[in-house]
Design an enzyme around this catalytic site. Structure first.
Site, PDB file in Angstrom:
ATOM      1  N   LYS A 115       8.215  27.911 -15.722  1.00 49.94           N
ATOM      2  CA  LYS A 115       7.972  28.754 -16.996  1.00 49.94           C
ATOM      3  C   LYS A 115       8.550  29.974 -16.928  1.00 49.94           C
ATOM      4  CE  LYS A 115       4.334  26.250 -19.265  1.00 49.94           C
ATOM      5  NZ  LYS A 115       3.905  25.151 -18.412  1.00 49.94           N
TER       6      LYS A 115
HETATM    7  C1  LIG Z   1       4.194  23.849 -18.600  1.00 54.21           C
HETATM    8  C2  LIG Z   1       4.278  22.798 -17.568  1.00 54.21           C
HETATM    9  C3  LIG Z   1       4.890  21.527 -17.911  1.00 54.21           C
HETATM   10  C4  LIG Z   1       5.090  20.882 -19.003  1.00 54.21           C
HETATM   11  O1  LIG Z   1       5.981  21.421 -19.959  1.00 54.21           O
HETATM   12  P1  LIG Z   1       6.279  21.256 -21.605  1.00 54.21           P
HETATM   13  O2  LIG Z   1       6.683  22.720 -22.140  1.00 54.21           O
HETATM   14  O3  LIG Z   1       5.111  20.786 -22.119  1.00 54.21           O
HETATM   15  O4  LIG Z   1       7.596  20.281 -21.628  1.00 54.21           O
HETATM   16  C5  LIG Z   1       4.920  20.567 -16.780  1.00 54.21           C
HETATM   17  N1  LIG Z   1       4.957  21.100 -15.497  1.00 54.21           N
HETATM   18  C6  LIG Z   1       4.516  22.353 -15.197  1.00 54.21           C
HETATM   19  C7  LIG Z   1       4.076  22.707 -13.735  1.00 54.21           C
HETATM   20  C8  LIG Z   1       3.996  23.351 -16.453  1.00 54.21           C
HETATM   21  O5  LIG Z   1       3.699  24.336 -16.114  1.00 54.21           O
END
Ligand SMILES: *Cc1c(COP(=O)(O)O)cnc(C)c1O
Length: 474
Positions: A115
């Site tokens: 993120k």
């Molecule tokens: C947020 C997150 C995801 C999922 O991401 P999406 O936006 O739902 O595709 C997968 N793995 C981790 C470690 C995350 O923090």
């Protein structure tokens, strides 16, 4: 470049500029913003980006979505600054796991999850937009995992924003809590709510629905439906594909997803002309996407906790963006379908739409046992520790590779294993070494406030601690 809402039912939908898309997040009609056309790069242009630094690929891919929001030289500065704090100069790194199977490590940012790749850039774009318009925002959010710390890191010490992050007291991991509570910045506030994650989300929604409060503090949200996050995520798909021979070779991707945000960004890169082979969706036991793309339609079930909590989601918000295209960009029809989905729990998709969706994505789901088995296998065979989210991705990549000729396949590592030490220990009997950044969070003093699960108390706290607005931004 202009944007439209996926739920704009008017005969002539409103066209919106990037700055408003960025600052609004969600459209006023409840829809999501999408560009009214896809920018595209020619094979020669893709080839020209091969071997170029991550920042340069980012500027090239992001610029067309911004319109005249910032001049090119300013965008280069913003992008350089966004990724300067990553712990590897390559920003995103590839590692071979097996013949034809690669791992794309996206945990080199400040909070060790993917993120950061979007939020570090989006935080700076917010700053830019607010500087242009002369305003300040109060960012509020609810988190059950990685979004909270990534948003806090992207907002800390900014003059244009205060951030209040709500999390369920006692129900997130120690690492996740400490990543939020040990940030020593005056504009950062971690609120431990006496309730569940759903309570936190309901409080955030209620604050947005409280019009006078919303206006007084110029509330803004950080969630995965902001279009700017999707754009920022297209970059690592192109960067990795180019390293492996694109555009002269098709590269496939396996993506651990819950909200459909990350894998949808890959779809956008494909729309921009990047030759992507197969797009493989990897889910945990919360398998609404796997059931849909498996041909069973889209129906809601209750969320169940898993070892990969950031994918414990039932309503995959970003799916609406794909659905808008499947509905031939008919906002009225999408708005009606989404209302029915929320009411009846089943999305009224036609067979033709389902067939078209299945041409674009494949999907797999794995339960906790399979997740642990994949962590163990990759550790035993390659000496690589996968976090539980990344393990779901690799398991899906292997399952898909076994079916046909999707290689080369890149599986996304979305978090550093040290964020989930308990799951790793269960799988392989040892705990991951915390990287220096995490070690600091584990020792610095915590700063948080416990608040009751009551709207009035939360609003009073925010009103008492948000810096005063000068003038409202847009
Ligand atoms: C947020 C997150 C995801 C999922 O991401 P999406 O936006 O739902 O595709 C997968 N793995 C981790 C470690 C995350 O923090």
């Amino acid at each position: 470049m202009q944007y439209v809402s996926t739920r704009d039912a008017r005969p002539r939908p409103e066209r919106v500029e990037f700055a408003d898309v960025l600052l609004r997040g969600l459209a006023p009609d409840g829809g999501l913003y999408v560009p009214n056309q896809w920018p595209s790069l020619s094979p020669a242009e893709w080839r020209g980006l091969r071997g170029r630094p991550y920042e340069e690929v980012a500027v090239r891919l992001v610029a067309p979505f911004l319109g005249d929001f910032v001049p090119p030289a300013r965008l280069r500065e913003i992008v350089a600054d966004a990724y300067a704090g990553f712990d590897d100069p390559r920003v995103a790194t590839l590692r071979e796991l097996a013949s034809g199977l690669w791992l794309l490590e996206l945990f080199h940012g400040p909070t060790l999850a993917f993120k950061d790749y979007a939020l570090q850039l989006v935080g700076r774009l917010f700053d830019e937009a607010l500087a242009q318009r002369g305003g300040r925002v109060t960012i509020i959010g609810a988190t059950s995992g990685d979004t909270g710390s990534a948003a806090i890191e992207a907002t800390r010490d900014r003059a244009t924003a205060d951030i209040f992050m709500l999390y369920p007291d006692g129900r997130i991991s120690e690492v996740q809590r400490r990543q939020m509570t040990t940030v020593p910045s005056a504009n950062v506030h971690a609120l431990a709510v006496q309730g569940s994650f759903d309570d936190c989300q309901d409080l955030v929604k209620a604050m947005f629905a409280d019009a006078p409060f919303r206006a007084a503090h110029n509330l803004s949200a950080v969630n995965s439906i902001n279009w700017a996050r999707i754009v920022a995520q297209t970059v690592y798909y192109a960067y990795a594909a180019l390293m492996l021979g694109a555009p002269d070779k098709k590269i496939s991707f396996a993506v651990p997803t819950g909200n459909f945000g990350n894998v949808y960004a890959a779809h956008v890169a494909r729309q921009m002309g990047l030759p992507i082979g197969d797009l493989v969706i990897a889910t945990n036991r919360n398998d609404i996407l796997a059931r849909f793309f498996g041909g069973q339609g889209m129906s809601l079930r209750t969320v169940e906790p898993s070892l990969s909590p950031s994918m414990d989601i039932q309503v995959s918000s970003n799916f609406e963006r794909l659905f808008f295209d499947l509905r031939r960009r008919d906002g009225k029809s999408v708005a009606e379908a989404m209302t029915r989905f929320r009411g009846a729990g089943t999305l009224p998709a036609t067979d033709a739409e389902l067939a078209e969706a299945r041409q674009l994505f494949s999907a797999y789901s794995f339960d906790d046992d399979a997740t642990l088995a994949e962590i163990e296998r990759t550790w035993r065979e390659r000496g690589v520790m996968l976090d539980p989210h990344s393990a779901v991705g690799v398991a899906a990549a292997r399952a898909h590779l076994a079916k046909g000729d999707a290689a080369p396949m890149v599986s996304l590592a979305t978090a550093h294993p040290a964020k989930f030490p308990d799951a790793i220990e269960r799988a392989i009997g040892r705990r991951p070494e915390p990287p220096p950044r995490l070690a600091a969070a584990m020792t610095r003093p915590e700063r948080l406030v416990r608040v009751p699960n009551k709207l009035k108390d939360v609003e009073d706290y925010i009103a008492g601690h948000a810096r005063p607005m000068r003038e409202a931004a847009a």
